[in-house]
Design a protein around this motif. Sequence first.
Motif, PDB file in Angstrom:
ATOM      1  N   LEU A 150       0.837  -1.214   0.000  1.00 51.44           N
ATOM      2  CA  LEU A 150       0.000   0.000   0.000  1.00 51.44           C
ATOM      3  C   LEU A 150       0.866   1.256   0.000  1.00 51.44           C
ATOM      4  CD1 LEU A 150      -2.792  -1.146   2.473  1.00 51.44           C
ATOM      5  CD2 LEU A 150      -3.146  -0.359   0.112  1.00 51.44           C
ATOM      6  N   ARG A 151       1.906   1.264   0.849  1.00 48.08           N
ATOM      7  CA  ARG A 151       2.791   2.438   0.908  1.00 48.08           C
ATOM      8  C   ARG A 151       3.490   2.649  -0.425  1.00 48.08           C
ATOM      9  NH1 ARG A 151       5.888   1.387   6.613  1.00 48.08           N
ATOM     10  NH2 ARG A 151       4.364   2.347   8.025  1.00 48.08           N
ATOM     11  N   ASP A 152       3.903   1.537  -1.008  1.00 41.93           N
ATOM     12  CA  ASP A 152       4.616   1.635  -2.292  1.00 41.93           C
ATOM     13  C   ASP A 152       3.698   2.193  -3.369  1.00 41.93           C
ATOM     14  OD1 ASP A 152       6.994   0.823  -4.018  1.00 41.93           O
ATOM     15  OD2 ASP A 152       5.314  -0.163  -5.037  1.00 41.93           O
ATOM     16  N   HIS A 153       2.463   1.744  -3.371  1.00 41.49           N
ATOM     17  CA  HIS A 153       1.549   2.159  -4.438  1.00 41.49           C
ATOM     18  C   HIS A 153       0.985   3.561  -4.201  1.00 41.49           C
ATOM     19  CE1 HIS A 153      -1.204   1.939  -7.722  1.00 41.49           C
ATOM     20  NE2 HIS A 153      -2.210   2.228  -6.912  1.00 41.49           N
ATOM     21  N   LEU A 154       0.664   3.864  -2.933  1.00 37.38           N
ATOM     22  CA  LEU A 154      -0.071   5.108  -2.655  1.00 37.38           C
ATOM     23  C   LEU A 154       0.795   6.220  -2.065  1.00 37.38           C
ATOM     24  CD1 LEU A 154      -3.278   3.516  -1.076  1.00 37.38           C
ATOM     25  CD2 LEU A 154      -3.184   4.734  -3.262  1.00 37.38           C
ATOM     26  N   GLY A 155       1.995   5.892  -1.617  1.00 35.69           N
ATOM     27  CA  GLY A 155       2.771   6.896  -0.876  1.00 35.69           C
ATOM     28  C   GLY A 155       2.145   7.052   0.503  1.00 35.69           C
ATOM     29  N   SER A 156       1.823   8.293   0.888  1.00 33.80           N
ATOM     30  CA  SER A 156       1.216   8.499   2.206  1.00 33.80           C
ATOM     31  C   SER A 156      -0.205   7.926   2.242  1.00 33.80           C
ATOM     32  CB  SER A 156       1.166   9.992   2.519  1.00 33.80           C
ATOM     33  OG  SER A 156       0.354  10.199   3.656  1.00 33.80           O
ATOM     34  N   LEU A 157      -0.532   7.259   3.351  1.00 32.36           N
ATOM     35  CA  LEU A 157      -1.887   6.724   3.516  1.00 32.36           C
ATOM     36  C   LEU A 157      -2.729   7.648   4.399  1.00 32.36           C
ATOM     37  CD1 LEU A 157      -1.084   2.937   4.238  1.00 32.36           C
ATOM     38  CD2 LEU A 157      -1.107   4.156   2.044  1.00 32.36           C
ATOM     39  N   SER A 158      -2.119   8.715   4.859  1.00 26.38           N
ATOM     40  CA  SER A 158      -2.743   9.594   5.853  1.00 26.38           C
ATOM     41  C   SER A 158      -4.105  10.118   5.385  1.00 26.38           C
ATOM     42  CB  SER A 158      -1.800  10.764   6.140  1.00 26.38           C
ATOM     43  OG  SER A 158      -2.379  11.614   7.087  1.00 26.38           O
ATOM     44  N   GLY A 159      -5.094   9.954   6.238  1.00 25.06           N
ATOM     45  CA  GLY A 159      -6.423  10.510   5.981  1.00 25.06           C
ATOM     46  C   GLY A 159      -7.306   9.657   5.080  1.00 25.06           C
ATOM     47  N   LEU A 160      -6.758   8.587   4.543  1.00 21.50           N
ATOM     48  CA  LEU A 160      -7.579   7.750   3.647  1.00 21.50           C
ATOM     49  C   LEU A 160      -8.551   6.886   4.465  1.00 21.50           C
ATOM     50  CD1 LEU A 160      -4.892   6.575   1.044  1.00 21.50           C
ATOM     51  CD2 LEU A 160      -6.554   8.440   0.826  1.00 21.50           C
ATOM     52  N   ASN A 161      -9.692   6.614   3.880  1.00 18.35           N
ATOM     53  CA  ASN A 161     -10.656   5.698   4.507  1.00 18.35           C
ATOM     54  C   ASN A 161     -10.245   4.264   4.197  1.00 18.35           C
ATOM     55  OD1 ASN A 161     -12.489   7.363   5.747  1.00 18.35           O
ATOM     56  ND2 ASN A 161     -13.766   7.581   3.920  1.00 18.35           N
ATOM     57  N   ALA A 162      -9.963   3.496   5.246  1.00 24.90           N
ATOM     58  CA  ALA A 162      -9.580   2.095   5.031  1.00 24.90           C
ATOM     59  C   ALA A 162     -10.632   1.196   5.652  1.00 24.90           C
ATOM     60  CB  ALA A 162      -8.222   1.821   5.672  1.00 24.90           C
ATOM     61  N   VAL A 163     -11.058   0.203   4.907  1.00 28.70           N
ATOM     62  CA  VAL A 163     -11.986  -0.807   5.443  1.00 28.70           C
ATOM     63  C   VAL A 163     -11.283  -2.162   5.369  1.00 28.70           C
ATOM     64  CG1 VAL A 163     -14.207  -1.995   5.151  1.00 28.70           C
ATOM     65  CG2 VAL A 163     -14.056   0.489   4.785  1.00 28.70           C
ATOM     66  N   VAL A 164     -11.195  -2.817   6.530  1.00 27.38           N
ATOM     67  CA  VAL A 164     -10.631  -4.166   6.600  1.00 27.38           C
ATOM     68  C   VAL A 164     -11.795  -5.111   6.832  1.00 27.38           C
ATOM     69  CG1 VAL A 164      -9.039  -5.686   7.825  1.00 27.38           C
ATOM     70  CG2 VAL A 164      -8.507  -3.236   7.625  1.00 27.38           C
ATOM     71  N   VAL A 165     -11.989  -6.047   5.925  1.00 29.90           N
ATOM     72  CA  VAL A 165     -13.069  -7.029   6.113  1.00 29.90           C
ATOM     73  C   VAL A 165     -12.436  -8.281   6.712  1.00 29.90           C
ATOM     74  CG1 VAL A 165     -15.063  -8.165   5.091  1.00 29.90           C
ATOM     75  CG2 VAL A 165     -14.168  -6.084   4.043  1.00 29.90           C
TER      76      VAL A 165
END
Length: 299
Positions: A150-165
């Motif tokens: 995720l870090r590699d693809h998106l860079g910063s994850l800060s503030g993103l909505n994440a849903v873990v199922v």
Amino acid sequence: MSAHIIDGKVFAANVREKVAGHVARLKEEHGITPGLAVVLVGEDPASQVYVRSKGKMTVEVGMNSIEHKLEADTSEADLLALIDQLNNDPAIHGILVQLPLPDHLDSDLVINSINPAKDVDGFHISNVGLLGTGQKSMVPCTPLGCLMMLRDHLGSLSGLNAVVVGRSNIVGKPMAQLLLGDSCTVTIAHSRTKDIEAVCKQADILVAAVGRPEMITGDWVKPGATVIDVGINRIPHPEKEGKSKLVGDVEFASAAAVAGAITPVPGGVGPMTIACLLANTVTACCRANDLAEPEGLTA
Ligand code: NDP
């Protein structure tokens, strides 16, 4: 839209190459060879396959691989005595007890008897607590691999909505903690979640760790979302009678038509798990020897 495919095979090969570089430096500059001990109790065929490939890859990156294969009826006392011996062996930096254990053995007791500093699976209660409180810990391999991608693809994850199922101790919960650590707004969905489809559709990052073949379809996915499919499910092959095939928890074709990026199954999260086990072992070795930790291989 057609999603970018996040290639876990290539990513995992890069992680292993980084690990191999650190191992070479540890040997050359400090005369230290990281050692990973894997303990297998019984003859579960899937576990035997995992243990074999872990051993092979451990050796390929230049580390020592020590395998302890115990009979299925091994007593708890004997298993705990072996773990105690490995805990006290300075040549062993990582200990992994392959799960599931036979029913007569208490998995929690066994895992919690591993020295937390050598707990490269990150399942020891101390590591769970350290991760939950944002402190330096050993991080479970599968969620660590997802975080790296995720870090590699998106860079910063800060503030993103994440849903873990999924809310298992080995994937769902530590994944949610890691995403929270990277300042995502995190929702954990599970079998009792109401209107789970609508919950998933809010996700900029959607991590599926359910164990239900192709449960999450494209209409659950927010356009442009990054979808990480942890699921590994073997189903009868739709075209080849008597054969089976692996699918994830996400219906790949429909999700890929909507997502911005997606991991395939096989070839996505799967290869990252062993790569992260090797990364954790080299990290544990550096910590044990008061040496700088390798960059980019920890949370
Ligand atoms: P568990 O069975 O321990 O947990 C599954 C979770 O999914 C539970 O929290 C459960 O909810 C939830 N769930 C089940 N059915 C539904 C549903 N219909 N709707 C919403 N949630 C549901 O599985 P794991 O976490 O161990 O593994 C998940 C998947 O990941 C499996 O396919 C496994 O093979 C794979 N896996 C892959 C790895 C890899 O290396 N790529 C490593 C580890 C696992 P509840 O708690 O309410 O029952």
